[in-house]
Scaffold this active site. Structure first.
Site, PDB file in Angstrom:
ATOM      1  N   LEU A  19     -45.492-122.995  16.195  1.00 21.71           N
ATOM      2  CA  LEU A  19     -44.542-122.393  17.135  1.00 21.71           C
ATOM      3  C   LEU A  19     -44.127-120.993  16.709  1.00 21.71           C
ATOM      4  O   LEU A  19     -43.757-120.163  17.522  1.00 21.71           O
ATOM      5  CB  LEU A  19     -43.295-123.277  17.239  1.00 21.71           C
ATOM      6  CG  LEU A  19     -43.521-124.662  17.827  1.00 21.71           C
ATOM      7  CD1 LEU A  19     -42.279-125.516  17.654  1.00 21.71           C
ATOM      8  CD2 LEU A  19     -43.874-124.551  19.307  1.00 21.71           C
ATOM      9  N   GLY A  20     -44.178-120.756  15.434  1.00 20.26           N
ATOM     10  CA  GLY A  20     -43.763-119.437  14.948  1.00 20.26           C
ATOM     11  C   GLY A  20     -43.658-119.465  13.449  1.00 20.26           C
ATOM     12  O   GLY A  20     -43.771-120.527  12.820  1.00 20.26           O
ATOM     13  N   SER A  23     -39.859-115.475   7.485  1.00 24.77           N
ATOM     14  CA  SER A  23     -40.133-114.923   6.169  1.00 24.77           C
ATOM     15  C   SER A  23     -40.489-115.998   5.139  1.00 24.77           C
ATOM     16  O   SER A  23     -41.187-115.709   4.176  1.00 24.77           O
ATOM     17  CB  SER A  23     -38.959-114.084   5.695  1.00 24.77           C
ATOM     18  OG  SER A  23     -37.763-114.668   6.105  1.00 24.77           O
ATOM     19  N   THR A  26     -43.038-121.834   8.213  1.00 25.60           N
ATOM     20  CA  THR A  26     -43.828-121.893   9.442  1.00 25.60           C
ATOM     21  C   THR A  26     -43.321-123.104  10.221  1.00 25.60           C
ATOM     22  O   THR A  26     -43.023-124.146   9.639  1.00 25.60           O
ATOM     23  CB  THR A  26     -45.318-122.049   9.117  1.00 25.60           C
ATOM     24  OG1 THR A  26     -45.691-120.954   8.295  1.00 25.60           O
ATOM     25  CG2 THR A  26     -46.169-122.032  10.374  1.00 25.60           C
ATOM     26  N   VAL A  27     -43.203-122.912  11.531  1.00 22.83           N
ATOM     27  CA  VAL A  27     -42.630-123.988  12.354  1.00 22.83           C
ATOM     28  C   VAL A  27     -43.713-124.564  13.266  1.00 22.83           C
ATOM     29  O   VAL A  27     -44.457-123.814  13.905  1.00 22.83           O
ATOM     30  CB  VAL A  27     -41.442-123.446  13.192  1.00 22.83           C
ATOM     31  CG1 VAL A  27     -40.766-124.573  13.949  1.00 22.83           C
ATOM     32  CG2 VAL A  27     -40.435-122.723  12.308  1.00 22.83           C
ATOM     33  N   LYS A  43     -39.932-127.386  10.588  1.00 18.31           N
ATOM     34  CA  LYS A  43     -39.990-126.128   9.833  1.00 18.31           C
ATOM     35  C   LYS A  43     -40.491-126.473   8.437  1.00 18.31           C
ATOM     36  O   LYS A  43     -39.851-127.250   7.712  1.00 18.31           O
ATOM     37  CB  LYS A  43     -38.577-125.538   9.790  1.00 18.31           C
ATOM     38  CG  LYS A  43     -38.472-124.209   9.100  1.00 18.31           C
ATOM     39  CD  LYS A  43     -37.122-123.586   9.472  1.00 18.31           C
ATOM     40  CE  LYS A  43     -36.853-122.308   8.739  1.00 18.31           C
ATOM     41  NZ  LYS A  43     -35.701-121.593   9.290  1.00 18.31           N
ATOM     42  N   ASP A 136     -27.129-113.446  10.620  1.00 20.41           N
ATOM     43  CA  ASP A 136     -28.488-112.993  10.950  1.00 20.41           C
ATOM     44  C   ASP A 136     -28.757-113.251  12.441  1.00 20.41           C
ATOM     45  O   ASP A 136     -29.806-113.767  12.816  1.00 20.41           O
ATOM     46  CB  ASP A 136     -29.502-113.733  10.063  1.00 20.41           C
ATOM     47  CG  ASP A 136     -30.910-113.130  10.165  1.00 20.41           C
ATOM     48  OD1 ASP A 136     -31.033-111.961  10.599  1.00 20.41           O
ATOM     49  OD2 ASP A 136     -31.877-113.837   9.828  1.00 20.41           O
TER      50      ASP A 136
END
Ligand SMILES: Nc1ncnc2c1ncn2[C@@H]1O[C@H](COP(=O)(O)OP(=O)(O)OP(=O)(O)O)[C@@H](O)[C@H]1O
Length: 468
Positions: A19-20, A23, A26-27, A43, A136
């Site tokens: 999915l994305g 830093s 990875t998901v 995640k 953030d």
């Protein structure tokens, strides 16, 4: 991170598409083996990539997500680990992140932005009450539950902190584009940096790029360090409330920036009328009171209550997802609007009668105020207010009513008992009643054009609802 191209293995889940990645993680989208209909996002953090700071971030994220449960904060369902990875199992957001949502649409209409902002603000209010700052905030960390009627979910609490306004964390955190200037410049900052980031997100959603968008790092640095006020583009045209909020959020000096309390109460955020599970309940309670007043013949009070109820019914309509229930609610709302319109005519004509009676009282008062120039001129202002009112210039009329009332109330407190005092008292009552009525009317017409106009009202009804 070094997750490689193949998803890691996790006993109870089947990990599928990526999915994305961020830093340090990875998901992946995943299904629970025992219940294939349960879709989650996992995640995956490679232990190898974890330095001390990343471990700290991860622990913060787990600790915060475990304790906060809110409809607009990403839910942590579970966390697990094996030899190589730590896994955060969260709810799956099929709509992707806000960054992609904005990019594919270039800019978002103000109405959509407002709905998103309300949801973000409700999550931030919840966190603020627990003294948690996100630190953030950026569109990549705001996920959307799905693409059609999306619900926003605040994610990525890796940098978040329990923090009161006096704390002064020293570490530099977050993404420079969204980072408040005090964070970059003095490294002395507090929870208010989140408000700046909200301003940047809002700006990006409305204008298609962040206020400090730059081609190079040095350009970005220059923009952040500059003391120039952030200029808002003139296009697309925005409502005054929206512009005002943007300007107040994007104040470089945190002491001049809007406070959290002011932000939650801001007209453009309007958390009170945010569509939620409780909105219908509030609307119903008000409408019951309205009906009671109506049957008791208290038209003016009933009108006020119907209007207040309708302010909740509109978001309640947005919130309702069941088509049948929505339709039933819509038809009720139309009935309430019709009744409010009938009441408006009734109240307006009785107000006119009062106003006419007031004219003779006012003239008499003026005669009796020949020796009191201040009282006389306040009565002149009152006459001007009534004239504007009759012309249909509601805003001017209201201004003048307020001016004259301020003076007349002062005069009343200094007036000794007698016929003039009685007349003055009656005059103030009449003017106050009229000013209150006008205020209600203005609110109603604003509410109609903002939401009901699009949701329920036909053009003809809208016209007949507008200010008399
Ligand atoms: N629950 C989810 N559902 C759908 N997509 C997700 C989910 N969680 C994360 N993503 C996608 O994966 C991307 C990276 O996730 P995330 O920001 O949590 O990683 P990160 O390593 O913590 O990032 P950062 O560099 O900001 O610290 C997100 O921007 C989003 O596009």
């Amino acid at each position: 991170m070094a997750a490689g191209w193949a998803p890691p293995r996790l006993e109870d889940f089947i990990l599928t598409e990526k999915l994305g990645s961020g830093s340090y993680a990875t998901v992946y989208k995943a299904y629970r083996k025992r219940n294939a209909r349960e879709v989650v996002a996992i995640k995956c953090v490679s232990k190898k990539s974890l330095n001390k700071a990343a471990v700290e971030n991860l622990l913060t994220e787990i600790e915060i997500l475990k304790t906060v449960h809110h409809p607009h904060i990403l839910e942590l369902k579970d966390f697990q680990w094996d030899q190589d990875y730590i896994f955060l199992i969260t709810e799956y957001c099929a709509g992707g992140d806000l960054s992609r949502f904005i990019r594919t649409r270039r800019i978002l209409p103000e109405r959509i932005v407002q709905v998103f902002l309300q949801q973000l603000a409700s999550a931030l209010k919840f966190l603020h009450e627990k003294n948690i700052s996100h630190l953030d905030l950026k569109p990549q960390n705001i996920l959307l539950s799905r693409l059609d009627r999306p619900h926003l979910k605040l994610a990525d609490f890796g940098f978040a902190q329990h923090m009161s306004s006096e704390d002064a964390p020293q570490a530099l955190r977050g993404s420079p584009l969204y980072m408040a200037p005090e964070m970059v410049c003095s490294k002395h900052y507090d929870a208010r940096v989140d408000l700046w980031s909200v301003g940047v997100i809002l700006y990006e959603a409305l204008f298609g790029k962040a206020p400090f968008a730059s081609k190079s790092f040095s350009e970005l640095e220059e923009k952040i360090l500059s003391h120039k006020t952030i200029e808002l583009p003139t296009r697309p045209r925005l409502s005054p409330e929206c512009r005002d909020l943007l300007q107040q959020l994007l104040q470089r000096d945190p002491d001049k920036r809007i406070s959290f309390i002011e932000f939650f109460a801001h007209l453009f955020v309007d958390l009170e009328h945010m569509p939620s599970a409780e909105t219908l309940e509030k609307a119903t309670r008000l409408v019951v009171e309205a009906v009671e007043k109506d049957s008791a013949g208290e038209h003016s009070a009933a009108l006020t209550l119907y209007c207040k109820a309708l302010e909740y019914f509109i978001p309640a309509l947005h919130y309702e997802s069941d088509a049948k229930r929505k339709e039933a609610m819509r038809s009720k709302v139309c009935q309430y609007i019709s009744r409010a319109e009938e009441l408006k005519v009734l109240v307006s004509s009785s107000n006119k009668t009062l106003l006419m009676q007031g004219i003779s009282g006012r003239e008499l008062l003026k005669e009796m105020a020949q020796d009191k120039p201040r009282l006389f001129s306040a009565l002149e202002v009152a006459s001007a207010a009534v004239a504007k009112d009759e012309e249909g210039c509601a805003c001017d009329a209201l201004d003048l009513y307020q001016q004259s009332l301020g003076e007349l109330l002062l005069m009343l407190s200094a007036e000794s008992p007698g016929r003039r005092r009685e007349l003055l008292h009656a005059e103030i009552q009449t003017l106050m009643g009229r000013a209150e009525f006008l205020k209600e009317q203005m609110k109603t017409s604003q509410w109609k054009s903002e939401s009901l106009g699009q949701e329920v009202l036909s053009e003809s009804v809208r016209n007949s609802c507008s200010l008399q």
